[in-house]
Write a protein that holds these residues in place. Structure first.
Motif, PDB file in Angstrom:
ATOM      1  N   MET A 135       0.851  -1.175   0.000  1.00 57.18           N
ATOM      2  CA  MET A 135       0.000   0.000   0.000  1.00 57.18           C
ATOM      3  C   MET A 135       0.894   1.234   0.000  1.00 57.18           C
ATOM      4  O   MET A 135       1.998   1.201   0.507  1.00 57.18           O
ATOM      5  CB  MET A 135      -0.897  -0.013   1.230  1.00 57.18           C
ATOM      6  CG  MET A 135      -1.797  -1.217   1.306  1.00 57.18           C
ATOM      7  SD  MET A 135      -3.263  -0.981   0.371  1.00 57.18           S
ATOM      8  CE  MET A 135      -4.455  -0.960   1.667  1.00 57.18           C
ATOM      9  N   SER A 136       0.356   2.323  -0.525  1.00 54.91           N
ATOM     10  CA  SER A 136       1.146   3.542  -0.608  1.00 54.91           C
ATOM     11  C   SER A 136       0.221   4.753  -0.683  1.00 54.91           C
ATOM     12  O   SER A 136      -0.989   4.627  -0.692  1.00 54.91           O
ATOM     13  CB  SER A 136       2.041   3.487  -1.846  1.00 54.91           C
ATOM     14  OG  SER A 136       1.234   3.450  -3.013  1.00 54.91           O
ATOM     15  N   LEU A 137       0.833   5.898  -0.741  1.00 56.19           N
ATOM     16  CA  LEU A 137       0.109   7.142  -0.941  1.00 56.19           C
ATOM     17  C   LEU A 137       0.089   7.382  -2.442  1.00 56.19           C
ATOM     18  O   LEU A 137       1.134   7.420  -3.092  1.00 56.19           O
ATOM     19  CB  LEU A 137       0.840   8.264  -0.190  1.00 56.19           C
ATOM     20  CG  LEU A 137       0.110   9.556   0.062  1.00 56.19           C
ATOM     21  CD1 LEU A 137      -1.236   9.318   0.730  1.00 56.19           C
ATOM     22  CD2 LEU A 137       0.955  10.453   0.939  1.00 56.19           C
ATOM     23  N   ARG A 138      -1.113   7.524  -3.006  1.00 56.88           N
ATOM     24  CA  ARG A 138      -1.259   7.553  -4.455  1.00 56.88           C
ATOM     25  C   ARG A 138      -2.077   8.751  -4.920  1.00 56.88           C
ATOM     26  O   ARG A 138      -3.048   9.132  -4.279  1.00 56.88           O
ATOM     27  CB  ARG A 138      -1.964   6.270  -4.889  1.00 56.88           C
ATOM     28  CG  ARG A 138      -1.656   5.837  -6.286  1.00 56.88           C
ATOM     29  CD  ARG A 138      -2.200   4.461  -6.493  1.00 56.88           C
ATOM     30  NE  ARG A 138      -3.646   4.526  -6.530  1.00 56.88           N
ATOM     31  CZ  ARG A 138      -4.382   3.907  -7.422  1.00 56.88           C
ATOM     32  NH1 ARG A 138      -3.844   3.135  -8.319  1.00 56.88           N
ATOM     33  NH2 ARG A 138      -5.683   4.008  -7.400  1.00 56.88           N
ATOM     34  N   LEU A 139      -1.671   9.316  -6.055  1.00 61.42           N
ATOM     35  CA  LEU A 139      -2.365  10.443  -6.672  1.00 61.42           C
ATOM     36  C   LEU A 139      -3.120   9.972  -7.902  1.00 61.42           C
ATOM     37  O   LEU A 139      -2.562   9.314  -8.772  1.00 61.42           O
ATOM     38  CB  LEU A 139      -1.355  11.525  -7.070  1.00 61.42           C
ATOM     39  CG  LEU A 139      -1.902  12.719  -7.861  1.00 61.42           C
ATOM     40  CD1 LEU A 139      -2.858  13.535  -6.997  1.00 61.42           C
ATOM     41  CD2 LEU A 139      -0.763  13.587  -8.367  1.00 61.42           C
ATOM     42  N   GLU A 140      -4.403  10.283  -7.945  1.00 62.43           N
ATOM     43  CA  GLU A 140      -5.220  10.109  -9.156  1.00 62.43           C
ATOM     44  C   GLU A 140      -5.593  11.510  -9.613  1.00 62.43           C
ATOM     45  O   GLU A 140      -6.082  12.301  -8.814  1.00 62.43           O
ATOM     46  CB  GLU A 140      -6.494   9.319  -8.836  1.00 62.43           C
ATOM     47  CG  GLU A 140      -6.278   7.858  -8.629  1.00 62.43           C
ATOM     48  CD  GLU A 140      -5.851   7.127  -9.887  1.00 62.43           C
ATOM     49  OE1 GLU A 140      -6.364   7.448 -10.983  1.00 62.43           O
ATOM     50  OE2 GLU A 140      -4.981   6.248  -9.767  1.00 62.43           O
ATOM     51  N   TRP A 141      -5.370  11.847 -10.861  1.00 57.36           N
ATOM     52  CA  TRP A 141      -5.667  13.206 -11.286  1.00 57.36           C
ATOM     53  C   TRP A 141      -6.477  13.223 -12.566  1.00 57.36           C
ATOM     54  O   TRP A 141      -6.475  12.294 -13.343  1.00 57.36           O
ATOM     55  CB  TRP A 141      -4.393  14.025 -11.416  1.00 57.36           C
ATOM     56  CG  TRP A 141      -3.573  13.714 -12.632  1.00 57.36           C
ATOM     57  CD1 TRP A 141      -2.724  12.676 -12.803  1.00 57.36           C
ATOM     58  CD2 TRP A 141      -3.570  14.444 -13.851  1.00 57.36           C
ATOM     59  NE1 TRP A 141      -2.193  12.713 -14.045  1.00 57.36           N
ATOM     60  CE2 TRP A 141      -2.686  13.789 -14.715  1.00 57.36           C
ATOM     61  CE3 TRP A 141      -4.219  15.583 -14.300  1.00 57.36           C
ATOM     62  CZ2 TRP A 141      -2.430  14.240 -15.998  1.00 57.36           C
ATOM     63  CZ3 TRP A 141      -3.971  16.033 -15.578  1.00 57.36           C
ATOM     64  CH2 TRP A 141      -3.080  15.364 -16.406  1.00 57.36           C
ATOM     65  N   ASN A 142      -7.173  14.335 -12.732  1.00 57.83           N
ATOM     66  CA  ASN A 142      -8.087  14.553 -13.839  1.00 57.83           C
ATOM     67  C   ASN A 142      -7.942  15.991 -14.296  1.00 57.83           C
ATOM     68  O   ASN A 142      -7.843  16.882 -13.463  1.00 57.83           O
ATOM     69  CB  ASN A 142      -9.514  14.327 -13.320  1.00 57.83           C
ATOM     70  CG  ASN A 142     -10.398  13.672 -14.326  1.00 57.83           C
ATOM     71  OD1 ASN A 142     -10.044  13.472 -15.469  1.00 57.83           O
ATOM     72  ND2 ASN A 142     -11.587  13.330 -13.864  1.00 57.83           N
ATOM     73  N   ASN A 143      -7.973  16.229 -15.580  1.00 65.38           N
ATOM     74  CA  ASN A 143      -7.869  17.580 -16.119  1.00 65.38           C
ATOM     75  C   ASN A 143      -9.159  17.924 -16.856  1.00 65.38           C
ATOM     76  O   ASN A 143      -9.439  17.360 -17.911  1.00 65.38           O
ATOM     77  CB  ASN A 143      -6.671  17.699 -17.049  1.00 65.38           C
ATOM     78  CG  ASN A 143      -6.432  19.111 -17.505  1.00 65.38           C
ATOM     79  OD1 ASN A 143      -6.868  20.060 -16.872  1.00 65.38           O
ATOM     80  ND2 ASN A 143      -5.725  19.263 -18.607  1.00 65.38           N
ATOM     81  N   GLU A 144      -9.941  18.831 -16.301  1.00 63.66           N
ATOM     82  CA  GLU A 144     -11.217  19.226 -16.910  1.00 63.66           C
ATOM     83  C   GLU A 144     -11.201  20.686 -17.338  1.00 63.66           C
ATOM     84  O   GLU A 144     -12.257  21.292 -17.468  1.00 63.66           O
ATOM     85  CB  GLU A 144     -12.358  18.977 -15.913  1.00 63.66           C
ATOM     86  CG  GLU A 144     -12.522  17.519 -15.571  1.00 63.66           C
ATOM     87  CD  GLU A 144     -13.643  17.262 -14.576  1.00 63.66           C
ATOM     88  OE1 GLU A 144     -14.342  18.218 -14.177  1.00 63.66           O
ATOM     89  OE2 GLU A 144     -13.804  16.095 -14.194  1.00 63.66           O
ATOM     90  N   GLN A 145     -10.023  21.264 -17.531  1.00 61.85           N
ATOM     91  CA  GLN A 145      -9.916  22.663 -17.946  1.00 61.85           C
ATOM     92  C   GLN A 145      -9.098  22.747 -19.233  1.00 61.85           C
ATOM     93  O   GLN A 145      -8.340  21.838 -19.556  1.00 61.85           O
ATOM     94  CB  GLN A 145      -9.291  23.515 -16.833  1.00 61.85           C
ATOM     95  CG  GLN A 145      -7.946  23.033 -16.319  1.00 61.85           C
ATOM     96  CD  GLN A 145      -6.761  23.475 -17.174  1.00 61.85           C
ATOM     97  OE1 GLN A 145      -6.716  24.612 -17.636  1.00 61.85           O
ATOM     98  NE2 GLN A 145      -5.804  22.583 -17.398  1.00 61.85           N
ATOM     99  N   GLN A 146      -9.272  23.856 -19.959  1.00 64.42           N
ATOM    100  CA  GLN A 146      -8.588  24.043 -21.232  1.00 64.42           C
ATOM    101  C   GLN A 146      -7.630  25.243 -21.207  1.00 64.42           C
ATOM    102  O   GLN A 146      -7.093  25.626 -22.227  1.00 64.42           O
ATOM    103  CB  GLN A 146      -9.619  24.255 -22.355  1.00 64.42           C
ATOM    104  CG  GLN A 146     -10.654  23.164 -22.468  1.00 64.42           C
ATOM    105  CD  GLN A 146     -10.056  21.814 -22.799  1.00 64.42           C
ATOM    106  OE1 GLN A 146      -9.172  21.710 -23.629  1.00 64.42           O
ATOM    107  NE2 GLN A 146     -10.524  20.779 -22.120  1.00 64.42           N
TER     108      GLN A 146
END
Length: 189
Positions: free
Chosen positions: A1-12
């Motif tokens: 287990m670890s510290l994890r980043l999930e990211w999303n880009n909804e801007q232009q």
């Protein structure tokens, strides 16, 4: 287990480079080390002013754009119902084997893995950042957009794990921690 980043880009407004995402992942690890948080998932979404204003109005009752919003998964709001698991049949750890379900049937995937075979990470929460706000603030403060986005990300993370800045003392402590983490990552003013 670890510290994890999930990211999303909804801007232009701004292109988000893979190098900058790596910097955000570094910030998350540094912040986690600083606060002794070694496991969990943080969902980060970059949005425009219209979307953050909509969210700010919906969740905080403020009909105006803001720079960052944090939604912690670990805190209980006064209107939330606590879920109690007292009717579940628990099986001793020694009785579990990979692929075995509690009812004795078989399953192909591990009980502790998602569909891709990745271990399940407990969600810490969501951080929403307005990229146009970050750009404007970076110009106001005279530093890079990357530093401002990093600042907002660390700020949001600290909110997820319980920090606040309602008093001058809380603000001083929180902003001091943010600055220390940004310095370690090389995001200086």
């Amino acid at each position: 287990m670890s510290l994890r980043l999930e990211w999303n880009n909804e801007q232009q407004v701004m292109e988000i480079s893979p190098e900058f995402i790596a910097k955000l992942e570094q910030l998350l690890q540094l912040a986690g080390q600083s606060e002794h948080v070694s496991e969990g998932e943080v969902a980060l979404t970059f949005v425009d002013d219209a979307e953050i204003q909509r969210l700010n109005k919906e969740y905080r009752g403020l009909d105006k754009p803001t720079d960052v919003l944090s939604f912690a998964m670990q805190e209980m709001g006064e209107d939330e119902i606590e879920i109690v698991f007292d009717d579940i049949d628990f099986v001793e750890e020694d009785d579990l084997r990979e692929g075995a379900l509690l009812d004795g049937t078989e399953e192909e995937d591990s009980l502790e893995a998602d569909d891709a075979g990745e271990p399940f990470e407990e969600p810490l929460g969501d951080i929403i950042i307005s990229v146009p706000r970050a750009i404007a603030q970076s110009e106001d403060y005279g530093h890079s957009v990357e530093r401002e986005l990093g600042f907002l990300f660390v700020h949001g993370f600290l909110h997820l794990i319980g920090y606040d800045h309602q008093t001058e003392e809380e603000e001083k402590a929180m902003f001091g921690k943010q600055e220390e983490i940004l310095q370690q990552a090389g995001l200086v003013r």
